[in-house]
Scaffold this active site. Structure first.
Site, short mmCIF file in Angstrom:
data_model
loop_
_atom_site.label_atom_id
_atom_site.label_comp_id
_atom_site.label_asym_id
_atom_site.label_seq_id
_atom_site.Cartn_x
_atom_site.Cartn_y
_atom_site.Cartn_z
N ASP A 60 6.79 35.67 27.71
CA ASP A 60 5.82 36.40 27.25
C ASP A 60 6.26 37.88 27.14
O ASP A 60 6.71 38.45 28.12
CB ASP A 60 4.45 36.50 28.53
CG ASP A 60 3.32 37.45 27.92
OD1 ASP A 60 3.43 38.09 26.91
OD2 ASP A 60 2.21 37.25 28.57
N VAL A 61 6.30 38.32 25.85
CA VAL A 61 7.14 39.43 25.62
C VAL A 61 6.32 40.72 26.08
O VAL A 61 7.03 41.99 26.14
CB VAL A 61 7.47 39.84 23.97
CG1 VAL A 61 8.08 38.54 23.43
CG2 VAL A 61 5.81 39.95 23.19
N ASN A 87 9.83 38.88 16.37
CA ASN A 87 8.54 38.24 15.47
C ASN A 87 7.25 38.30 16.31
O ASN A 87 6.08 38.22 15.41
CB ASN A 87 9.00 36.98 14.71
CG ASN A 87 7.91 36.52 14.14
OD1 ASN A 87 7.65 36.85 13.11
ND2 ASN A 87 7.39 35.33 14.58
N TYR A 153 -3.83 47.77 14.49
CA TYR A 153 -2.54 46.97 13.74
C TYR A 153 -2.01 47.78 12.96
O TYR A 153 -0.65 47.89 13.10
CB TYR A 153 -3.22 46.02 12.68
CG TYR A 153 -2.21 45.02 12.41
CD1 TYR A 153 -1.72 43.97 12.83
CD2 TYR A 153 -1.77 45.14 10.82
CE1 TYR A 153 -0.66 43.26 12.49
CE2 TYR A 153 -0.88 44.48 10.30
CZ TYR A 153 -0.27 43.45 11.04
OH TYR A 153 0.56 42.59 10.39
N LYS A 157 2.12 48.77 13.91
CA LYS A 157 3.32 48.51 12.94
C LYS A 157 4.09 49.64 12.33
O LYS A 157 5.24 49.79 12.14
CB LYS A 157 2.82 47.70 11.82
CG LYS A 157 2.29 46.30 12.00
CD LYS A 157 3.30 45.40 12.74
CE LYS A 157 2.94 43.94 13.08
NZ LYS A 157 4.13 43.26 13.76
N THR A 188 -0.31 32.35 6.36
CA THR A 188 -0.13 31.92 7.71
C THR A 188 -1.69 31.89 8.30
O THR A 188 -2.59 32.33 7.83
CB THR A 188 0.80 32.93 8.71
OG1 THR A 188 0.18 34.13 8.56
CG2 THR A 188 2.16 33.14 7.97
#
Length: 248
Positions: A60-61, A87, A153, A157, A188
């Site tokens: 889990d990052v 990613n 979001y 980024k 995706t």
């Protein structure tokens, strides 16, 4: 790329999965990190069918202990870390900025920003001692522009691009390159969740000069380029792969 050790977080679906397969086909050893063991085992079978070796590691990052263990296990297993693709990400909770909360902020930033920070911290720790390595982060078209109802979001980024550029300046001292790929809309499950309906998705794609979404494999090609020796004098750079969306 034959024999390179490549680590990919968020590698079970979408762009990460396409990148894992692309590196494997180039002869790289691929370590995929994620949180679903069964899906990880299935992907490893595919990777081993077209590459020399592959492993799945559950991590889990958002948790530094997991990230540290992931990097250390990769190096212990394969001896080094040549390339890291950060990613893992989430689209977060959409809606007006006035409706966002500390909880929705944390749900987005813990993965998209803290996750990248922790991965870079421990990847660079290893790469500095090696004196070589290459990091590619995954940003977004929204990493350099605004978007109504996607404030968290977008902000996350922007932060990824700032970490990329700052990390590149630090890592250059020990011959490590740090770059990012900024995708536009890509076919995706995240794009489907983000748009929410076929009509909204069609409207978004109509705004792209090439009139379509990107393919995960097209993003994988850009990632491979940045990781390759063909990009040996590129660092601190964000490559946009978005069908012309940011051309105007």
């Amino acid at each position: 790329m034959v024999g390179w050790v490549v680590l990919i977080t968020g590698g079970l679906t979408g762009i990460g999965r396409a990148a894992a397969l692309a590196f494997a086909k180039e002869g790289s050893i691929v370590v995929v990190a994620g949180r679903r063991n069964e899906a990880g085992a299935e992907l490893v079978k595919e990777l081993r069918a077209c590459g020399p070796e592959a492993e799945f590691m559950n991590a889990d990052v958002r948790k530094e202990g997991d990230v540290r263990a992931l990097i250390d296990k990769t190096v212990a297993r394969f001896g080094r870390l040549d390339v890291a693709i950060n990613n893992a990400g989430t689209e977060g909770t959409s809606g007006p900025l006035t409706e966002q909360t500390p909880e929705t902020y944390a749900a987005t930033f813990d993965t998209n920003v803290l996750g990248v920070l922790l991965c870079m911290k421990h990847e660079l720790r290893v790469m500095k001692s090696q004196g070589f390595g290459n990091i590619v982060n995954i940003s977004s078209t929204m990493g350099s522009r605004g978007a109504a109802n996607a404030s968290l979001y977008v902000a996350s980024k922007h932060a990824v691009e700032g970490l990329t550029k700052s990390g590149a300046l630090e890592a250059a001292a020990f011959s490590v390159r740090v770059n990012a790929v900024a995708p536009g809309p890509v076919e995706t499950s995240m794009l489907d969740r983000f748009t929410g309906s076929p009509d909204r998705k069609s409207g978004l794609l109509a705004s792209i000069p090439l009139r379509r979404a990107g393919k995960p494999e097209e993003l994988a090609d850009a990632i491979l380029f940045l990781a390759s020796d063909k990009a040996s004098f590129i660092t601190g750079h964000i490559i946009s792969v978005n069908g012309g969306r940011t051309a105007s």
